[in-house]
Design an enzyme around this catalytic site. Structure first.
Site, PDB file in Angstrom:
ATOM      1  N   GLY A 243       0.759  -1.248   0.000  1.00  0.00           N
ATOM      2  CA  GLY A 243       0.000   0.000   0.000  1.00  0.00           C
ATOM      3  C   GLY A 243       0.786   1.293   0.000  1.00  0.00           C
ATOM      4  N   GLY A 280       3.553  -3.548  -3.900  1.00  0.00           N
ATOM      5  CA  GLY A 280       3.424  -3.820  -5.324  1.00  0.00           C
ATOM      6  C   GLY A 280       3.800  -2.568  -6.086  1.00  0.00           C
ATOM      7  N   ARG A 281       2.864  -1.622  -6.086  1.00  0.00           N
ATOM      8  CA  ARG A 281       3.023  -0.370  -6.814  1.00  0.00           C
ATOM      9  C   ARG A 281       4.362   0.318  -6.509  1.00  0.00           C
ATOM     10  NH1 ARG A 281      -1.630   2.705  -7.866  1.00  0.00           N
ATOM     11  NH2 ARG A 281      -2.558   1.602  -6.116  1.00  0.00           N
ATOM     12  N   CYS A 347     -14.531   2.681 -28.135  1.00  0.00           N
ATOM     13  CA  CYS A 347     -15.821   3.326 -28.347  1.00  0.00           C
ATOM     14  C   CYS A 347     -16.540   3.605 -27.037  1.00  0.00           C
ATOM     15  CB  CYS A 347     -16.669   2.446 -29.250  1.00  0.00           C
ATOM     16  SG  CYS A 347     -15.852   2.218 -30.822  1.00  0.00           S
ATOM     17  N   GLU A 348     -15.951   4.432 -26.222  1.00  0.00           N
ATOM     18  CA  GLU A 348     -16.567   4.856 -24.968  1.00  0.00           C
ATOM     19  C   GLU A 348     -16.024   6.233 -24.638  1.00  0.00           C
ATOM     20  OE1 GLU A 348     -17.278   2.530 -21.661  1.00  0.00           O
ATOM     21  OE2 GLU A 348     -16.992   0.609 -22.663  1.00  0.00           O
TER      22      GLU A 348
END
Ligand code: LLP
Length: 417
Positions: A243, A280-281, A347-348
């Protein structure tokens, strides 16, 4: 080098990772492409791991942030273990040569098959997240004729002050169990012939930069461990989760891992436990970039769109969390900046990588790098709109190699026959 992050920066106006001009990668591999730097991975792993050298500990890299086998191999050589949340992640970790005795396995919905796989491979511990899971684990252990080493994941109910989607340690979150429930589970496990409580686990959220919350959570959990000890339930491993945040904006200072260590070390020292950490990050985030090409520049009255060849299927964080990723051109540009939306081909309307961002004036065909993309980048990519997922590349010194081939059209339909 004009450094942006360790190992990443400009030389003579060109963006480099280590000794490699990123333009070369693009010429050989095409776009979109994820590029990681071995030295940057080493830098971030060491920055983290050395901060805890005062106490016995294992840094279990959170495989969900970047699960490429070659990334895992680099970290394994530095002594990393793995924090996993599925059979697939355990498989990747072991394939990379990570010692099963350095693998922990969390997750709220583990299937029996996954528990079986984990026990059979002899991992360090299963981080149990519910009563039902404890019974399932007992059943699997009995079937295998092997005791299951476990930790109970407790939910310390602290607010990590981060994005709600990645806050996991609040009472209302689905993760872990209350201290009260945990007590019951430890008592049960202690008596069971097939269960062996060896640790305790908590993880309060991700991208946390207000470090004091880690100390608050650790102290709460340590008090609970003392209660367990007084009942004769000894746990050896104190797993404090991951975290620790990064600076997605290069102009902001990153919180040193040392600061986290200062919060946690006194707590574990007093308990005398072996510390487990699950970053992790922090390790992979700033060790990777996503390179994409500007396909078209579309101008409206008071709006400019840079339409690029990477979409929300390739990098989900901006559209999913409204996350900020810094963007820089591969070729440094002089002159006036432009305020533009960087959008993908999906396409969003939500397919946006950067909204109203001040960027250098770009032309069709230019390349840009989306920074801090080494964590939750490729691992969250999908085939939405039937787009083959990007290639992955590892830079090392003056060289680079493809560590995952770009998917092909036949990969897209391979499982449909
Ligand atoms: N341990 C456990 C039990 C976790 O659930 C997580 C992340 C970690 C460790 C690693 O957290 P880190 O050190 O990377 O912050 N997709 C989101 C992040 C989700 C994090 C989920 N759990 C994002 O892109 O921001």
């Amino acid at each position: 080098m004009k450094e942006i992050y360790p190992e990443l920066g400009y030389r003579n106006g060109e963006l480099f990772f280590e000794e490699v001009p990123l333009k070369e990668v693009v010429q050989r591999v095409g776009t979109p492409v994820y590029v990681y730097s071995r030295k940057a991975l080493e830098y971030w792993f060491n920055e983290f791991d050395l901060a805890f050298s005062e106490v016995p500990h294992t840094t279990c890299f959170a495989v969900k942030s970047n699960s490429n086998v070659h990334v895992l191999k680099v970290l394994k050589e530095l002594g990393a273990g793995a924090d996993t949340v599925s059979m697939g992640e355990i498989f990747r970790a072991l394939t990379s040569g990570i010692n099963p005795k350095k693998v922990v396995f969390a997750g709220v919905g583990k299937r029996e098959e996954e528990l079986h796989f984990a026990l059979e491979r002899g991992i360090l511990m299963v981080n149990v997240e519910s009563e039902g899971e404890l019974y399932a684990l007992e059943k699997v252990a009995q079937k295998l004729g092997r005791r299951a080493p476990l930790a109970v994941r407790v939910n310390p109910d602290v607010n990590p002050k981060t994005h709600p989607y990645i806050s996991t340690g609040l009472k209302e979150a689905k993760f872990g169990v209350t201290f009260e429930k945990a007590f019951e589970l430890y008592r049960y496990a202690k008596k069971s012939r097939w269960l062996e409580p060896v640790g305790i686990h908590f993880h309060i959220g991700s991208q946390i930069t207000d470090i004091s919350v880690f100390g608050e959570a650790a102290r709460k959990v340590a008090n609970f461990v003392r209660e367990l000890h007084s009942e004769g339930i000894e746990v050896e491993y104190f797993d404090a989760g991951g975290g620790l945040g990064i600076n997605y904006r290069p102009e902001e200072k990153i919180v040193p891992a040392k600061r986290l260590a200062e919060e946690i070390i006194p707590v574990v020292k007093e308990l005398g436990c072996h510390l487990i950490l699950e970053p992790g990050r922090r390790i992979s985030g700033n060790a990777g970039v996503l390179i994409t090409q500007v396909l078209y520049v579309k101008k409206r009255e008071n709006k400019t769109f840079y339409i690029v060849d990477a979409g929300m299927n390739d990098i989900a964080r901006p559209s999913l969390y409204g996350a900020y990723h810094h963007i820089v051109p591969l070729q440094e540009r002089e002159g006036e900046n432009v305020v533009a939306d960087v959008v993908g081909p999906i396409c969003e309307t939500g397919d946006v990588i950067a909204k109203e961002r001040e960027l250098p004036s770009l032309k069709e065909g230019d390349y840009i790098a989306v920074l801090s993309a080494g964590a939750y980048g490729f691992t969250m990519a999908s085939n939405y709109n039937s787009r083959p997922r990007p290639a992955e590349v590892m830079v090392e010194g003056e060289n680079f190699k493809i560590v995952r081939q770009r998917e092909t059209l036949s990969d897209l339909i391979a499982r449909e026959f």
